[in-house]
Design a protein around this motif. Structure first.
Motif, mmCIF file in Angstrom:
data_model
loop_
_atom_site.group_PDB
_atom_site.id
_atom_site.type_symbol
_atom_site.label_atom_id
_atom_site.label_comp_id
_atom_site.label_asym_id
_atom_site.label_seq_id
_atom_site.Cartn_x
_atom_site.Cartn_y
_atom_site.Cartn_z
ATOM 1 N N LEU A 152 0.833 -1.208 0.000
ATOM 2 C CA LEU A 152 0.000 0.000 0.000
ATOM 3 C C LEU A 152 0.870 1.262 0.000
ATOM 4 C CD1 LEU A 152 -2.954 0.673 -0.069
ATOM 5 C CD2 LEU A 152 -3.015 0.609 2.415
ATOM 6 N N ALA B 149 1.524 2.242 -3.550
ATOM 7 C CA ALA B 149 0.347 2.362 -4.428
ATOM 8 C C ALA B 149 -0.015 3.836 -4.598
ATOM 9 C CB ALA B 149 -0.825 1.592 -3.821
ATOM 10 N N PRO B 150 -0.739 4.178 -5.669
ATOM 11 C CA PRO B 150 -1.153 5.579 -5.849
ATOM 12 C C PRO B 150 -2.040 6.025 -4.690
ATOM 13 C CG PRO B 150 -1.636 4.259 -7.811
ATOM 14 C CD PRO B 150 -1.193 3.314 -6.764
ATOM 15 N N PRO B 151 -2.140 7.315 -4.420
ATOM 16 C CA PRO B 151 -2.941 7.800 -3.289
ATOM 17 C C PRO B 151 -4.405 7.391 -3.379
ATOM 18 C CG PRO B 151 -2.175 9.633 -4.654
ATOM 19 C CD PRO B 151 -1.472 8.421 -5.129
ATOM 20 N N GLU B 152 -4.904 7.194 -4.596
ATOM 21 C CA GLU B 152 -6.321 6.831 -4.743
ATOM 22 C C GLU B 152 -6.588 5.371 -4.407
ATOM 23 O OE1 GLU B 152 -4.385 7.857 -7.214
ATOM 24 O OE2 GLU B 152 -4.646 6.671 -9.067
ATOM 25 N N THR C 280 -6.618 3.815 -1.653
ATOM 26 C CA THR C 280 -7.474 3.623 -0.481
ATOM 27 C C THR C 280 -8.901 4.087 -0.724
ATOM 28 O OG1 THR C 280 -6.545 5.679 0.354
ATOM 29 C CG2 THR C 280 -5.700 3.637 1.303
ATOM 30 N N SER C 281 -9.180 4.574 -1.926
ATOM 31 C CA SER C 281 -10.565 4.893 -2.301
ATOM 32 C C SER C 281 -10.981 4.076 -3.514
ATOM 33 C CB SER C 281 -10.698 6.388 -2.640
ATOM 34 O OG SER C 281 -10.412 7.186 -1.526
ATOM 35 N N SER C 282 -10.187 3.064 -3.846
ATOM 36 C CA SER C 282 -10.404 2.346 -5.108
ATOM 37 C C SER C 282 -11.070 1.001 -4.944
ATOM 38 C CB SER C 282 -9.056 2.118 -5.815
ATOM 39 O OG SER C 282 -8.523 3.330 -6.264
ATOM 40 N N GLU D 105 -11.716 1.512 -10.192
ATOM 41 C CA GLU D 105 -10.726 2.587 -10.079
ATOM 42 C C GLU D 105 -9.305 2.060 -10.246
ATOM 43 O OE1 GLU D 105 -13.233 2.222 -7.961
ATOM 44 O OE2 GLU D 105 -14.432 4.029 -8.247
ATOM 45 N N SER E 89 -6.751 3.503 -12.791
ATOM 46 C CA SER E 89 -5.425 3.984 -12.388
ATOM 47 C C SER E 89 -4.345 3.400 -13.287
ATOM 48 C CB SER E 89 -5.117 3.568 -10.942
ATOM 49 O OG SER E 89 -5.752 4.406 -10.029
ATOM 50 N N ARG F 204 -0.621 5.250 -14.021
ATOM 51 C CA ARG F 204 -0.174 5.630 -12.685
ATOM 52 C C ARG F 204 0.456 4.483 -11.898
ATOM 53 N NH1 ARG F 204 -1.878 10.238 -10.559
ATOM 54 N NH2 ARG F 204 -2.441 9.477 -8.501
ATOM 55 N N PRO G 84 -8.776 11.052 -4.121
ATOM 56 C CA PRO G 84 -7.325 11.253 -4.058
ATOM 57 C C PRO G 84 -6.671 10.932 -5.389
ATOM 58 C CG PRO G 84 -8.106 9.907 -2.229
ATOM 59 C CD PRO G 84 -9.247 10.050 -3.176
ATOM 60 N N ASN H 285 -6.174 13.271 1.917
ATOM 61 C CA ASN H 285 -6.529 11.943 1.396
ATOM 62 C C ASN H 285 -7.574 11.327 2.312
ATOM 63 O OD1 ASN H 285 -6.667 9.220 0.587
ATOM 64 N ND2 ASN H 285 -4.567 9.251 -0.143
#
Lengths: 499, 291
Positions: free
Chosen positions: A300, A303-306, A308-310, A314, A318, A323, B127, B144
């Motif tokens: 983690l 991993a890209p910042p997104e 944890t929202s993916s 997503e 990404s 990315r 994010p 974030n």
């Protein structure tokens, strides 16, 4: 007439018109054009041959069948391409609802549980089939075909389906679904980055081995670390991780990461239905804890910042946005990521490989004692509660037609028939997706679908919070799996398993 | 007598619909709460377990934690909405440049469906992709909401404030407009400043309206599901798993209808108690205000 009266009159007119509009019957469909009469002295043109489909659908012309599926490339292809063609050929209207994964399950399960007969065909994912079979939600298609031979298309050829169809059969070999999508969750990597001489030199200098797709998890971690450092100012990260607060995060662990670390069937012992290692399970084993720490804690960081929202969508986006240098991606996305320049920035640069594995796992998979990842996919089934089984069955056969499979595979990177592997369109597309279809054909047996759990949808939500809490740092991976295994044992006992 | 019969006759259709669509499902949920009913249980259908589900609830740490989170969220969101709402209502009582345009625009969030609010804020705050994280990063702030619980919590509060402050403003504005002018004129003649007028006149006279707005917003905030589900999914981890989302996950993905029903009934009980307390305060406030 005063202003007040005019105001009330106008308001009444507006309300009345709205009521009338809402009560108006739907516009009648345009009648098919009558064939032109032959001109004087000319012979009438020979009548167009009526297809088998038109003849078989004759008693059901005008019927509307309703179905639901997940909003994925294969389902959208069926909705947007195959369904209109079916309607035109048969006169049977198809109302095909494609929606989010959780809404799809919620709606179809409620319909089948209540027996309301809203849906005539439903998405049967490979992992839910066992639960549906236990609850006798679905029509036995094998028996249905025996009882309705006039509705069976001569070229249906059930033997041409890949072994994936076996997931939708019961102990007697009766089929309860016709597959329409099957794909592997594969390891995608950026060929352009991996083949860059500068990158290769820098990698070799740091880690002492030649950069290539990882075959072990240690290698995977080093590649992730390297590209995160190398891509610092380029918005490039070392790996995708599905880490949103969503079941997708749990699925990535149980479908892909755990098996590749040698933890099969979610760590649940299927003889006594226990997940704790004290009782014969392996969910809280040292190996499982290592796997969870590696993926949802260590990776983690790269991993890209997104991340944890993916969810799975997503993560694919990404990777397609360039990315991430590598990742575990569902195969249904492989084709568009590799070839569709309107949606992907990495067209032509996508490599496909088998996922890395822990020591011994590949040997176990080759000996059919284990598996290295997820063979995902789904079928369409007919609920027992459907009021239009005959029309629905014609639709199921239509979407499974051999002559459609080449285009279907090209559009949605899925293959369910053996013959499709030799389709010219697939052969043409295969090199563009770095041999994904060849890998699926040759290495597919190393992957497996979800375990035959009749309680899949009930136990996975028990595991969800522990995976999410691990990702957010609320608990350590070790504590998470200790607690998860105990919670699963308790829930299984409550459901009547593993007393 | 005759007019009573006519009144009941006119009310009957509404009561029938309310009974069918409201009371019947409620009694059914209470009934199911006494059973173990999971769609994928080995034993299909409802299995009577008495008060077992309620007993489990009392010791369900995750459920109790979700109630605590909901209370915390409600406290912050509603407090900010009340303060902001009062400030905006007071501003709208005066004339200023652009007042007409502001009046037309500020209530627009109210017209947006909750799920669309959640989806919009998700796009804004995603994010690595949304504009908010991008611009905050330019000023050195690593925002974030998928990683930092405080960011996620604050964003859910901010989203709720954005969505519902216009409602509070409109409610206060209606109340302020209805207040008599004389006490304020007398106070100004007596030399009271704006703060003293607010504290000793406006707020006491507006008490019934304030309590009504508080009552409505607390009920709504405690029940929030759609917006937060779209925005964070309840994460990171369980940090924004408010009680509505918690119940949703038990009933829908987990198909544990029995346990979910018991949860719903218990939450209804808490809500009724809270309603009763607030309604008592409103009634008392109205009595004191002489209305």
């Amino acid at each position: 007439m005063s202003l007040r009266h005019i105001h009330w009159l106008l308001s009444a007119l507006v309300v009345a018109s709205m009521v009338l509009i809402s009560c108006a019957p739907p516009a009648a469909p345009a009648a098919p054009a009558a064939p032109a009469a032959p001109a004087a002295g000319e012979e009438a043109a020979p009548a167009k041959e009526v297809s088998w489909w038109t003849k078989a659908a004759e008693p059901y012309k005008g019927v509307t069948i309703r179905g639901i599926s997940e909003s994925t490339p294969p389902s959208k292809y069926m909705q947007q391409v195959l369904a209109p063609a079916f309607e035109k050929e048969t006169g049977i209207k198809v109302e095909f609802e494609v929606t989010s994964w959780d809404q799809m399950y919620d709606k179809e399960i409620k319909d089948m549980e209540a027996g309301t007969g809203i849906y005539d065909f439903v998405y049967v994912e490979q992992d839910i089939i066992y639960a549906y079979l236990q609850r006798k939600f679905l029509t036995d298609l094998t028996t249905f075909m025996e009882q309705n031979p006039q509705l069976v298309y001569a070229d249906l050829d059930m033997n041409d389906f890949t072994s994936f169809i076996d997931y939708f059969k019961d102990d007697q070999g009766h089929a309860y679904g016709i597959p329409f999508e099957a794909f592997l969750k594969v390891y995608l990597y950026r060929k352009d980055l991996f083949n860059d001489p500068e990158v290769q030199a820098a990698f070799k200098e740091k880690y002492g081995w030649d950069l290539r797709p990882a075959t072990t998890w240690e290698e995977y971690g080093q590649i992730a670390e390297f590209f995160t450092e190398w891509g610092k100012d380029k918005e490039l990260y070392g790996t995708t991780v599905t880490a949103g607060t969503h079941p997708a995060a749990t699925y990535e662990m149980i479908e892909s990461v755990f098996p590749a670390w040698g933890i099969y069937r979610w760590g649940i012992n299927m003889e006594n239905w226990k997940a704790t290692s004290a009782n014969g399970g392996s969910l809280d084993s040292e190996q499982a804890k290592k796997a969870l720490r590696f993926w949802d804690v260590d990776m983690l960081k790269f991993a890209p910042p997104e991340a944890t929202s993916s969810t799975w969508d997503e993560v694919a986006a990404s990777f397609a946005a360039g990315r991430a240098a590598q990742g575990l991606i569902y195969g249904e996305n492989a084709a568009w990521i590799a070839t569709d320049s309107t949606r992907s920035k990495v067209v032509g640069n996508v490599g496909v490989a088998l996922p890395p594995t822990a020591p011994g796992v590949m040997d176990e998979a080759k000996a059919a004692k284990g598996y290295i990842g997820y063979y995902d996919g789904g079928a369409l089934g007919i609920p027992v509660s459907s009021k239009n089984k005959e029309a629905a069955f014609l639709w199921l056969q239509w979407m499974a037609r051999k002559d459609f499979q080449g285009d279907f595979a090209a559009a949605a990177s899925r293959i369910v028939r053996k013959s499709t592997f030799e389709d010219p369109k697939v052969l043409e597309l295969d090199p563009k997706v770095d041999g994904y279809f060849s890998l699926m054909k040759e290495q597919g047996p190393l992957f497996a679908g979800a375990p035959p759990f009749p309680f899949h949808n009930t136990i996975r939500p028990v595991l969800d919070p522990f995976i999410w809490k691990t990702i957010s740092g609320e608990v350590t991976p070790e504590d998470a799996l200790d607690q998860a295994a105990q919670a699963i044992d308790a829930e299984l006992a409550k459901l009547g398993y593993g007393q | 007598m005759k007019s009573n019969r006519i009144a009941w006759g006119l009310l009957a259709p509404t009561l029938l619909v309310l009974g069918f669509a409201g009371l019947l499902p409620f009694f059914y949920v209470v009934y199911v709460g006494f059973f173990n009913w999971n769609v994928f249980s080995r034993v299909a259908g409802l299995v009577y377990t008495g008060a077992d589900n309620y007993r489990r609830l009392v010791f369900d740490a995750d459920f109790l934690a979700s109630i605590g989170r909901s209370v915390r969220f409600t406290f912050w969101a509603v407090s900010i909405e009340m303060i902001l709402g009062m400030g905006l209502a007071q501003s709208l009582m005066r004339d200023f440049k652009g007042k007409g345009f502001f009046r037309a625009v500020y209530a627009l969030p109210l017209t947006v469906a909750p799920i669309a609010v959640g989806a919009t804020w998700r796009l804004l705050t995603m994010p690595g992709m949304g504009p908010l994280p991008y611009y905050l990063k330019q000023i050195g702030f690593d925002y974030n909401l998928g990683r930092y619980p405080a960011h996620a919590f604050a964003t859910t509060v901010l989203m709720d404030v954005w969505h519902w402050t216009p409602f509070v403003t409109l409610t206060f504005l209606a109340g302020l407009t209805a207040l008599p002018k004389e006490p304020f004129e007398q106070a100004m003649v007596d030399g009271a400043n704006r703060w003293q007028i607010l504290r000793h006149l406006t707020l006491p006279m507006l008490r019934p309206v304030i309590l009504t707005a508080l009552f409505l917003r607390i009920m709504d905030a405690l029940r929030i599901v759609d917006e937060v589900f779209m925005l964070t999914g309840g994460g990171p981890g369980m940090h924004t798993h408010y009680v509505g989302i918690f119940v949703w996950r038990v009933v829908f993905p987990k198909t544990d209808y029995g346990y979910g029903s018991a949860m719903s009934v218990l939450l209804l009980y808490f809500t009724i108690v809270l309603c009763w307390l607030l309604l008592t305060s409103i009634t008392q406030a109205r009595r004191e205000a002489g209305t």
